[in-house]
Design an enzyme around this catalytic site. Sequence first.
Site, short mmCIF file in Angstrom:
data_model
loop_
_atom_site.label_atom_id
_atom_site.label_comp_id
_atom_site.label_asym_id
_atom_site.label_seq_id
_atom_site.Cartn_x
_atom_site.Cartn_y
_atom_site.Cartn_z
N SER A 186 0.85 -1.18 0.00
CA SER A 186 0.00 0.00 0.00
C SER A 186 0.90 1.24 0.00
O SER A 186 1.72 1.41 0.90
CB SER A 186 -0.88 -0.04 1.25
OG SER A 186 -1.64 1.13 1.35
N LYS B 138 -1.06 -0.88 -4.41
CA LYS B 138 -2.28 -0.15 -4.06
C LYS B 138 -1.88 1.30 -3.81
O LYS B 138 -0.95 1.57 -3.05
CB LYS B 138 -2.89 -0.79 -2.80
CG LYS B 138 -3.80 0.10 -1.98
CD LYS B 138 -4.58 -0.73 -0.96
CE LYS B 138 -4.80 0.01 0.34
NZ LYS B 138 -5.53 -0.82 1.33
N LEU B 139 -2.60 2.19 -4.46
CA LEU B 139 -2.34 3.62 -4.27
C LEU B 139 -3.41 4.24 -3.41
O LEU B 139 -4.61 4.04 -3.66
CB LEU B 139 -2.33 4.35 -5.62
CG LEU B 139 -1.28 3.92 -6.64
CD1 LEU B 139 -1.41 4.80 -7.90
CD2 LEU B 139 0.13 4.02 -6.07
N LYS B 140 -3.00 5.02 -2.44
CA LYS B 140 -3.95 5.80 -1.67
C LYS B 140 -4.35 7.00 -2.53
O LYS B 140 -3.48 7.64 -3.13
CB LYS B 140 -3.29 6.28 -0.38
CG LYS B 140 -3.01 5.16 0.61
CD LYS B 140 -4.30 4.60 1.17
CE LYS B 140 -4.06 3.63 2.31
NZ LYS B 140 -5.30 3.10 2.87
N ASP C 7 -7.24 3.03 -3.01
CA ASP C 7 -7.98 3.07 -1.74
C ASP C 7 -8.22 4.53 -1.35
O ASP C 7 -7.27 5.29 -1.19
CB ASP C 7 -7.15 2.36 -0.65
CG ASP C 7 -7.90 2.25 0.67
OD1 ASP C 7 -9.07 2.69 0.75
OD2 ASP C 7 -7.32 1.71 1.64
N ASN D 213 -10.23 5.52 1.36
CA ASN D 213 -10.52 5.73 2.79
C ASN D 213 -11.62 6.78 3.00
O ASN D 213 -11.44 7.74 3.76
CB ASN D 213 -9.26 6.12 3.56
CG ASN D 213 -8.28 4.96 3.70
OD1 ASN D 213 -7.20 4.96 3.10
ND2 ASN D 213 -8.65 3.95 4.47
N GLU E 143 -11.23 0.80 -3.44
CA GLU E 143 -11.55 0.47 -2.06
C GLU E 143 -12.16 1.68 -1.35
O GLU E 143 -11.62 2.78 -1.40
CB GLU E 143 -10.24 0.05 -1.38
CG GLU E 143 -10.34 -0.50 0.01
CD GLU E 143 -8.96 -0.91 0.56
OE1 GLU E 143 -8.00 -1.05 -0.23
OE2 GLU E 143 -8.85 -1.07 1.78
N ASP F 85 -13.95 -1.79 2.74
CA ASP F 85 -13.02 -2.03 3.85
C ASP F 85 -13.73 -1.57 5.13
O ASP F 85 -14.39 -2.38 5.81
CB ASP F 85 -11.71 -1.27 3.58
CG ASP F 85 -10.75 -1.24 4.76
OD1 ASP F 85 -11.05 -1.83 5.80
OD2 ASP F 85 -9.68 -0.60 4.66
N LYS G 74 -10.06 -7.49 7.39
CA LYS G 74 -9.11 -7.13 8.44
C LYS G 74 -9.69 -7.67 9.73
O LYS G 74 -10.77 -7.24 10.15
CB LYS G 74 -9.00 -5.61 8.57
CG LYS G 74 -8.24 -4.91 7.47
CD LYS G 74 -8.25 -3.41 7.69
CE LYS G 74 -7.51 -2.70 6.56
NZ LYS G 74 -7.79 -1.25 6.56
N GLY H 127 -4.33 -4.56 5.80
CA GLY H 127 -3.25 -4.35 6.76
C GLY H 127 -3.48 -3.09 7.55
O GLY H 127 -4.18 -2.18 7.11
O1 SMG Z 1 -0.49 -2.44 6.66
O2 SMG Z 1 0.43 -2.06 4.75
C1 SMG Z 1 -0.38 -1.79 5.63
C2 SMG Z 1 -1.28 -0.60 5.43
C3 SMG Z 1 -2.35 -0.92 4.48
O3 SMG Z 1 -3.40 0.90 3.41
C4 SMG Z 1 -3.38 0.18 4.37
N1 SMG Z 1 -4.25 0.29 5.39
O4 SMG Z 1 -7.49 1.55 4.68
O5 SMG Z 1 -6.56 -0.23 4.04
C5 SMG Z 1 -6.51 0.81 4.68
C6 SMG Z 1 -5.29 1.28 5.43
C7 SMG Z 1 -5.62 1.56 6.85
C8 SMG Z 1 -4.49 2.05 7.66
S1 SMG Z 1 -3.91 3.57 7.16
C9 SMG Z 1 -2.95 4.21 8.40
MG MG Z 2 -8.54 0.47 3.13
#
Ligand code: SMG
Ligand code: MG
Length: 385
Positions: free
Chosen positions: A150, A176-178, A204, A206, A229, A254, A278, A306
């Site tokens: 990620s 995976k790109l935020k 993703d 969020n 996501e 998620d 998760k 994660g």
């Molecule tokens: O554990 O590699 C990891 C982070 C994966 O992007 C990740 N997690 O929304 O999926 C999600 C985020 C939540 C935590 S962001 C601080």
């Molecule tokens: Mg997520």
Amino acid sequence: MTTLVPVHSSGSALPVVVEAVELHRVAMPLVRPFETSFGRQTAREVLLVRVVTDAGDGWGECVAMADPVYSSEYVDGCADVIRSYLAPALLDAGTVRAADVASVLDFVIGHRMAKAAVETAVLDAQLRASGTSFGEYFGAVRPEVDCGVSVGIAPDLDSLLAEVDGYVAEGYRRIKLKIKPGWDLEPVAAVRALLGRDALLQVDANTAYTIADIDHLRELDAFGLLLIEQPFVEEDIAAHVRLARAIDTPVCLDESITSVGVAIDAIERDATAIVNIKAGRVGGYLEAIRIHDACLERDVPVWCGGMLETGIGRAANVALAALPGFTLPGDTSASNRYFAEDLTESFVLVDGRLAVPTGPGSGVTVRTELVEEWKSRPTQLITRA
Ligand code: SMG
Ligand code: MG
């Protein structure tokens, strides 16, 4: 490769009596800041739960973040609810198996991340005592799991591409790109051009978008993404249904998926075509397995999310990701993607995969000297009143 038969429903694992619960707090600097649509993190503030039982100890890692910005739960809140409610209930419960923990803690509404950490610690103690690994207990069908990574929001496109390039060189099987409004089409286009057409790429958000953004999000269809996501707020399943109808990119929930019931509802309403599992978000590994089973039955692919876990939580995630329905690479990256040094033996990427630990319980050894050295708050000990 051996196919392992799940033992989680057989009741064969030894029950334990919890004599004490310890809450440990550790501050772990991240090797690089991690920025999402909700904030930027430079360190992982971790809450660890250790249960001391008549049959030995067990550890669980709480996935809550320091602040309530990914979920309503956060580290201090989790520590408080465990100290005030969950630990006393567990200490009063007498003989328990991990499978009983959810019902012992059920009187507390919500607080799934706190409950998950407690249940995992009991499971670890119970399985260590009976010589069973998490993988065997969960029903793992493969000795190693495909890993993705990620990638946080970067200061600019050049640094994003350099970061992605590094992960590709390390062998990660999916990127995976935020994303967030203002950081979406351009970085996705640039990374797609870098990776080529066939590489697995997903995004993703969020919860950073609203239904007013549906037309904009449709433009992501041009990039052949595996999934998008959680674009919208977690309670709004209906908005995700609308998006799923409007775009070709599969929608994956998620934050919204908090239980097997919610997962089934979201699947049946076509709000989610793929599910991010998760364990912490859903109250523990046993509920995570129920979600996996429900998705497998419905032909819905799942992958392991994660939460920047240390080796303690990672060990359990990797075991979970070895279940048959986990057909997409997880956010189960190697220890060095997060930390210069891990709290357990390091998880090392080999050919884009991590090995599922095979030792009893989580199969990793907690480096208690580091837990002590990197302690960010005094340890709390909770015993029977
Ligand atoms: O554990 O590699 C990891 C982070 C994966 O992007 C990740 N997690 O929304 O999926 C999600 C985020 C939540 C935590 S962001 C601080
Ligand atoms: Mg997520």
